[in-house]
Design an enzyme around this catalytic site. Sequence first.
Site, PDB file in Angstrom:
ATOM      1  N   VAL A  59     -54.544 175.073  33.928  1.00 16.05           N
ATOM      2  CA  VAL A  59     -54.383 174.484  32.811  1.00 16.05           C
ATOM      3  C   VAL A  59     -54.982 172.927  32.868  1.00 16.05           C
ATOM      4  CG1 VAL A  59     -52.092 175.528  32.383  1.00 16.05           C
ATOM      5  CG2 VAL A  59     -52.258 173.431  33.910  1.00 16.05           C
ATOM      6  N   ASP A  85     -51.112 152.363  36.011  1.00 13.36           N
ATOM      7  CA  ASP A  85     -51.780 153.168  35.207  1.00 13.36           C
ATOM      8  C   ASP A  85     -50.983 153.904  34.104  1.00 13.36           C
ATOM      9  OD1 ASP A  85     -54.319 154.385  34.230  1.00 13.36           O
ATOM     10  OD2 ASP A  85     -54.427 155.741  35.689  1.00 13.36           O
TER      11      ASP A  85
HETATM   12  P1  AMP Z   1     -53.493 165.022  36.704  1.00 11.57           P
HETATM   13  O1  AMP Z   1     -54.263 165.286  37.954  1.00 11.57           O
HETATM   14  O2  AMP Z   1     -52.113 164.882  37.154  1.00 11.57           O
HETATM   15  O3  AMP Z   1     -53.976 163.928  35.740  1.00 11.57           O
HETATM   16  O4  AMP Z   1     -53.492 166.430  35.905  1.00 11.57           O
HETATM   17  C1  AMP Z   1     -54.646 166.806  35.290  1.00 11.57           C
HETATM   18  C2  AMP Z   1     -54.103 167.667  34.061  1.00 11.57           C
HETATM   19  O5  AMP Z   1     -53.506 168.610  34.537  1.00 11.57           O
HETATM   20  C3  AMP Z   1     -53.325 166.878  33.039  1.00 11.57           C
HETATM   21  O6  AMP Z   1     -53.893 165.955  32.356  1.00 11.57           O
HETATM   22  C4  AMP Z   1     -52.587 168.013  32.388  1.00 11.57           C
HETATM   23  O7  AMP Z   1     -53.145 168.332  31.471  1.00 11.57           O
HETATM   24  C5  AMP Z   1     -52.278 169.094  33.722  1.00 11.57           C
HETATM   25  N1  AMP Z   1     -51.004 168.906  34.343  1.00 11.57           N
HETATM   26  C6  AMP Z   1     -51.010 167.984  35.304  1.00 11.57           C
HETATM   27  N2  AMP Z   1     -49.547 168.084  35.669  1.00 11.57           N
HETATM   28  C7  AMP Z   1     -48.919 169.136  34.803  1.00 11.57           C
HETATM   29  C8  AMP Z   1     -47.821 169.590  34.587  1.00 11.57           C
HETATM   30  N3  AMP Z   1     -46.696 168.906  35.592  1.00 11.57           N
HETATM   31  N4  AMP Z   1     -47.400 170.449  33.725  1.00 11.57           N
HETATM   32  C9  AMP Z   1     -48.389 170.639  32.881  1.00 11.57           C
HETATM   33  N5  AMP Z   1     -49.689 170.320  32.889  1.00 11.57           N
HETATM   34  C10 AMP Z   1     -50.022 169.492  34.018  1.00 11.57           C
END
Ligand code: AMP
Length: 989
Positions: free
Chosen positions: A633, A752
């Site tokens: 995702v 952030d």
């Molecule tokens: P991050 O590394 O936390 O910035 O995550 C990268 C991307 O993964 C985010 O922009 C979301 O689109 C997706 N993502 C991260 N955590 C979640 C979650 N708990 N549920 C759904 N999508 C997530």
Amino acid sequence: NSDSLTRHSYVVFVFFSPFFFFFSPTTVNLLDSKASQGELGWISYPSHGWEEISGVDEHYTPIRTFQVCNVMEYSQNNWLRTNWIPRQSAQKIYVELKFTLRDCNSIPLVLGTCKETFNLLYLETDDDQGSHFREHQFSKIDTIAADESFTQTDLGDRILKLNTEVREVGPLTKKGFYLAFQDVGACVALVSVRVYFKKCPYTVRNLATFPDTVPMDSHSLVEVKGLCVNHSKEEEPPRMYCSTEGEWLVPIGKCLCNPGYEERSNTCQMCRAGFYKSALGNLECSKCPPHSFSHHEGSLHCGCEKNFFRAEGDPASMACTRPPSAPRNVISSINETSVILDWSWPEDTGGRRDVTFTVLCKRCRGVTANGSNSGTQRCEPCRSNVRFLPRAAGLHNTTVTVGDLLAHTNYTFEIEALNGVSALAPKMRQYAAVTITTNQAAPSPVTVIRKEKTSRNSVSLSWQEPERPNGIILDYEIKYYEKEEQETSYTILRARGCNVTLNGLKSNTAYLLQIRARTAAGYGASSPTFQFETSPDSFSISSESSQVVLIAISAAVAIILLTVLLYVLIGRFCCRSKSKHPDEKRLHFGNGHLRLPGIRTYVDPHTYEDPSQAVHEFAKELDASCIAIDKVVGAGEFGEVCSGRLKLPSKKEICVAIKTLKGGYTDKQRRDFLAEASIMGQFDHPNIIRLEGVVTRSKPVMIVTEYMENGSLDSFLRKHDAQFTGIQLVGMLRGIASGMKYLSDMGYVHRDLAARNILVNSNLVCKVSDFGLSRVLEDDPEAAYTTRGGKIPIRWTAPEAIAYRKFTSASDAWSYGIVLWEVMSYGERPYWEMSNQDVIKAVDEGYRLPPPMDCPATLYQLMLDCWQKERNNRPKFEQIVSILDKLIRNPGSLKITANTTSRPANLLLDRSSSEVPSMGTMGDWMDGMRTLPCKEAFSGVSYSSCDTLAKTSTEDLKKVGVTIVGPQKKIVSSLKALDSHTKNGPVPV
Ligand code: AMP
């Protein structure tokens, strides 16, 4: 007297009917003496016997007759033989004789030789024997006598009477025959001789043709098969019988006219134009039904007129019909989140009775905060869980109840009347639409409550959010009492999240408990009563052994105290370098929601010597076999982010997000990756992303968190531009503020906070995420290196944090103000395309982002407060939560938008057009001013172009409702400043 015989001969004639009556036989002449004009050429033997004489009938038509009257002489034997008569197909023939015969008494001086009869004879031969004639070869048919010889006239005269005698002869077998008349002394005139046979004539019966048929001589009938006439088909094979008398008998079976043909005078004729016949049968063609036509003959059915139709299954005899007009007079009555729709029957049912109604539910956005329609309504089909009673389609009655709608939401219902031909004319279909806004509604009850842990004096419970929260859940009320006491005394607690620990309970006691959720609309209904029991005392002391037990307990306590004393002394001696031991910190953490402020604080995983120890301190180790990965995702800094499912033993399967650490990582990367879990694992709040656990003992290393269906807030808002009500947006903002309050209470500074680091679940609940350790430094693409070396997301960061890395909860509040702006502008990029350097400069000089379009004034004020230069003047998250709660409770306050009221003068130009990279020239500025804020702020004043704005007077501003002196002056002076700066370069307005 031959004269007298001839005198009467004119009365003789034969009548042949040219018409065949049905069933009546037809006759075929083999010989007719009357038809011959000249001599018949029959043989008379002896020659002085029969004489051929010419005469005329009543029409003076010449005829030939034979007579003999040798009554005065003895031993007469006069023969008259016809010519050879071919038999044709006849088996039985009829001989019709017309003659006059004088009775002997009427002849004076007759000497007793006079006779009053003559004989009729025949001879069969296969060929004409010419004049060869032998008496004995002939067989007698009959002796012919006159019925009447004379008729008495009125004058007493006696006149000769014409006799007619008919005799049958058969069966005949040879090709032909002769007839002979033997006179033995009578006075007879043979006026005419006709020989004929009978046949069943060609006929049409039941639309079948039957050919001429010659009957059999015997008594049997001839069975004849009929042939269907043109354009007809056999229904049952047609048959008839031809009798020996030449009569058709017993018709069986029949033919039917083909479709498009009708029976007319024994034939099948095409239907005339304007008529049709669709089926086989002998019905008449029918006139085309209403709204249909047939231009051609022989139509099987009539085509429909323009805009009229025939449904499958409509009989051809039915009129063509059309879709009904729209239902009328739609009335809606709203009750919280349900609505009853009532309407009247359509004016025109299209000529059909099969009218039903279908209700289409659409959820519409694009209504401004003050309730008026912004003109660009965007609608999408309602969610499938909206309930229709009795149903949404195929309604026979003119009412429907729609339930389970969302609170505070605009819906449009399209009610369409449908009939059997609606599907054929999609363009003609009409519907009546009604738009409603649901009211606020209390949340539905909590239905699932689980007991997590029980001890003697406490119990930990968790529950699921109500199925329909109908808004943001502010908190839950937990009411419990001892079962025995029957609610006479009870305790009430409140919890923000979906779990609670009840302390101070009596051991071994049954309690009853109810939970209800509270939103801005008030309390929802209580959950069903939930019963739980506390544990019994683990042991009881009998009176005899009580003393022994007491001594044992005292000894144990003394030993423990001694051990602790020793441990502390040795600890002090050995570990001088560390101020605190991790175990000591752990003592700060409770596990309930009834948290005493100040007790729980955030522990920086860096304080652990071994960061993997921190992970296991705060995160549950999961078995990789409990995790199923479904799809990717997103992409995180350390690897992919996937969605999947987590199924822990004896727990329900849940959806989770799984962050993976990509292969080939260094030790540091692994530490940094897991540090996020160590941080996240310390938090337990409905607006903070929840950590389910980590996988560190197998590869790949994973961090498992709750799954947020709608992904990150910034892209979610951009995808749903202008689709939420003010209340919904404020609800999201309140969630973020509440999560941030929790973090700041825990002593955690996020650094952030930005819409891209907020995740949104399917219930629009926003949760703060992204808790990297190196955080801002590495993994945010927005982060830029500052002059002092650190990497900082400039647009979101407070000036003091940019300038000298002063990151505090107050700098988080600044970032919160930017998030607020991002939310209200549906994911617009703060400061648009301005460069980081320009942003730092503009903010430093005191300029601030302008209010997003349609932004409620209170929210814009909150943004400005968050962007106070002096960080201590910024609101605390607790205050922000309370401001937003007030707004939720009083949604009317959202109606005053910042665009229409006075705005501070230190605003950055609202440059919604991204084609303008910076405020360079007057032309650029003009482009910017032509965008909405320019038009909106000054609507009502007729300016031919924006440049005349620079000449705006205070009076003009009064006209548009800017009445406070301060802002008027500021706007006018800003406009004037603009005018003077057009030559000098960029001007913030
Ligand atoms: P991050 O590394 O936390 O910035 O995550 C990268 C991307 O993964 C985010 O922009 C979301 O689109 C997706 N993502 C991260 N955590 C979640 C979650 N708990 N549920 C759904 N999508 C997530």
